[in-house]
Design a protein around this motif. Structure first.
Motif, PDB file in Angstrom:
ATOM      1  N   CYS A 108       8.184  -9.144 125.511  1.00 33.23           N
ATOM      2  CA  CYS A 108       7.106  -8.331 126.663  1.00 33.23           C
ATOM      3  C   CYS A 108       6.447  -9.895 126.933  1.00 33.23           C
ATOM      4  O   CYS A 108       5.767 -10.155 126.271  1.00 33.23           O
ATOM      5  CB  CYS A 108       6.507  -6.728 125.919  1.00 33.23           C
ATOM      6  N   ARG A 159      -3.252  -6.119 127.511  1.00 29.53           N
ATOM      7  CA  ARG A 159      -1.792  -6.335 126.796  1.00 29.53           C
ATOM      8  C   ARG A 159      -1.545  -5.269 125.241  1.00 29.53           C
ATOM      9  O   ARG A 159      -0.798  -4.879 125.622  1.00 29.53           O
ATOM     10  CB  ARG A 159      -1.760  -7.984 125.736  1.00 29.53           C
ATOM     11  N   ARG A 160      -2.478  -5.055 125.183  1.00 26.93           N
ATOM     12  CA  ARG A 160      -2.086  -4.159 123.931  1.00 26.93           C
ATOM     13  C   ARG A 160      -2.462  -2.601 124.693  1.00 26.93           C
ATOM     14  O   ARG A 160      -1.409  -1.875 124.686  1.00 26.93           O
ATOM     15  CB  ARG A 160      -3.644  -3.716 122.746  1.00 26.93           C
ATOM     16  N   ARG A 219       6.242   0.708 124.560  1.00 25.61           N
ATOM     17  CA  ARG A 219       6.828   1.697 123.569  1.00 25.61           C
ATOM     18  C   ARG A 219       6.991   2.648 123.828  1.00 25.61           C
ATOM     19  O   ARG A 219       7.738   3.645 123.136  1.00 25.61           O
ATOM     20  CB  ARG A 219       5.505   1.514 121.810  1.00 25.61           C
ATOM     21  N   THR A 235       1.506  -2.672 125.873  1.00 28.52           N
ATOM     22  CA  THR A 235       2.545  -2.929 124.752  1.00 28.52           C
ATOM     23  C   THR A 235       2.637  -1.015 124.615  1.00 28.52           C
ATOM     24  O   THR A 235       3.708  -0.748 124.757  1.00 28.52           O
ATOM     25  CB  THR A 235       1.812  -3.253 123.702  1.00 28.52           C
ATOM     26  N   CYS A 238       9.985  -7.672 130.583  1.00 32.35           N
ATOM     27  CA  CYS A 238      10.574  -7.405 129.804  1.00 32.35           C
ATOM     28  C   CYS A 238      11.879  -7.914 129.664  1.00 32.35           C
ATOM     29  O   CYS A 238      12.377  -7.882 130.709  1.00 32.35           O
ATOM     30  CB  CYS A 238      10.993  -5.838 129.057  1.00 32.35           C
ATOM     31  N   GLU A 263       5.002  -7.257 121.381  1.00 28.67           N
ATOM     32  CA  GLU A 263       4.487  -6.968 121.677  1.00 28.67           C
ATOM     33  C   GLU A 263       3.752  -7.449 123.083  1.00 28.67           C
ATOM     34  O   GLU A 263       4.921  -8.654 122.713  1.00 28.67           O
ATOM     35  CB  GLU A 263       3.557  -7.780 120.737  1.00 28.67           C
ATOM     36  N   CYS A 264       3.134  -7.110 123.666  1.00 28.51           N
ATOM     37  CA  CYS A 264       2.977  -8.177 125.139  1.00 28.51           C
ATOM     38  C   CYS A 264       2.031  -9.144 124.584  1.00 28.51           C
ATOM     39  O   CYS A 264       0.863  -9.782 124.302  1.00 28.51           O
ATOM     40  CB  CYS A 264       1.907  -7.686 126.216  1.00 28.51           C
TER      41      CYS A 264
END
Length: 377
Positions: free
Chosen positions: A358, A107-108, A115, A111, A370, A129-130
């Motif tokens: 997200c 997930r990071r 971005r 993200t 999204c 943030e996802c």
């Protein structure tokens, strides 16, 4: 004797390279560099030192990038885990990109991709943030619709990455235990599916489109309603409406004095939408291509839901939507690059990003959903 110097031959398909892995990139791979060339590496992680086998080079060779698979890891990332599927490897199944990555780190990574795409393609610095949504088991057993390739002897398989080659699959760990399965283009259960979202039932063709994560329909509906905040009496367009998921809840929100027009080009989906919305007289269904229908000229509206296919809406549709002067647009996007491109078109048409969510609707893959709220600048 010829003038100039001959270009040096670079790595070829099958060659092995020792690489240090850089940032994640859109598409499920990571960026590395070798002798001035970008190498897009799968099965790796940022910060790792790996040996990678070249799998693809541009036609004619001599291009500025290569594709490769990490086949040996010398210095693993602390976020690397053992893949839950034995086929999540080089030359294995191409369905998952990130099974070797712990779920929180996946997930990071998503993200970071969202971005980066928004900043690079639309000039937008997004604090997003996802997010996880309910319905999967630590990233597994979430896919409620599976499409397999038929193999001899009643076996089934999935395709390799960027290939028509098929690998046999006995048990896919992202397949939902109660999911609907299609093998060789034929649904195993040919009956209509009945899906329930927030207490409302929707009929869908056995092989028709429906969000594949069990938590997706509710999460998307709640996000769209929260962002748009529809009011009684408002006029709404639901573009690429499918079987009427968003239309049903929007029609309930605007009430008998409002109106919802669902536009969908697929005739089967449009017919299901008409059935799913039959109890809502304020909702109507148009079977037509969205671009063609919009470009004929329509009356102004208050709200728009835009849920295009992966390629996005593109410039003409964005401009036609802006020409209807809605107070808000909810854009549901499954590709961050297409979303970013279209947000730039919206900005040029007088609409800016007011909110963004997200959602991790596709764990173990690079895909992400999204929902962007656009309002007049």
């Amino acid at each position: 004797m010829t003038g100039g110097s001959e270009p040096m031959a670079g790595p070829a398909v099958g060659d092995e390279l020792d690489l240090t892995i850089g940032p994640v990139a859109h598409g499920g791979h990571f960026v590395a560099r070798h002798e001035g060339r970008v190498v897009f590496v799968r099965h790796a992680l940022t910060g790792e030192r790996v040996r990678a086998r070249v799998t693809e080079e541009p036609a004619g060779g001599g291009g500025r990038f290569l594709r490769a698979d990490a086949i040996e890891v010398f210095e693993p990332s602390p976020h690397r885990v053992s893949a839950p599927c034995a086929l999540a490897r080089p030359d294995g199944c191409g369905g998952c990109d990130f099974q070797h990555v712990e779920v929180a780190e996946q997930r990071r990574l998503k993200t970071a991709v969202v971005r980066e795409q928004l900043q690079r393609l639309a000039g937008i610095e997004a604090d997003v943030e996802c997010e996880a949504v309910p319905g999967d088991d630590h990233g597994l057993r979430w896919r409620t619709r599976m499409q397999y390739v038929a193999l001899p002897g009643g076996r089934r398989g999935l395709r390799k990455h960027r290939s028509h080659d098929v690998v046999e699959v006995v048990d896919c760990p992202i397949e939902h235990p109660d999911g609907r399965v299609t093998v060789g283009g034929r649904p195993e259960d040919p009956d209509d599916a009945v899906e329930t979202v927030l207490g409302r039932r929707f009929r869908v063709a056995a092989d028709g489109f429906w969000q594949v994560h069990p938590g997706a329909p509710r999460a998307l509906v709640e996000t769209v309603l929260e962002q748009l905040a529809p009011r009684p009496g408002e006029r709404v367009l639901d573009l690429y409406a499918g079987v009427g998921l968003f239309s049903a809840f929007l029609a309930g929100a605007v009430g008998a004095a409002g109106s919802v027009v669902a536009v969908e080009s697929d005739r089967r989906a449009s017919a299901y939408a008409a059935g799913n919305l039959a109890d809502l007289p304020q909702a109507s269904v148009v079977t037509d291509r969205v671009d063609r229908w919009l470009h004929r000229g329509q009356e102004p509206v208050d709200l728009v839901v835009l849920d295009p296919p992966r390629a996005g809406a593109k410039r003409r549709i964005v401009e036609d939507i802006a020409g209807l002067a809605p107070r808000a647009v909810a854009y549901v996007a499954c590709d961050p690059a297409a979303l970013a491109r279209d947000l730039a078109y919206f900005a040029a048409s007088g609409y800016g990003l007011a909110a963004l969510r997200c959602l991790d609707l596709f764990p173990m893959t690079h895909h992400v959903e999204c929902v962007a709220l656009l309002t007049s600048l």
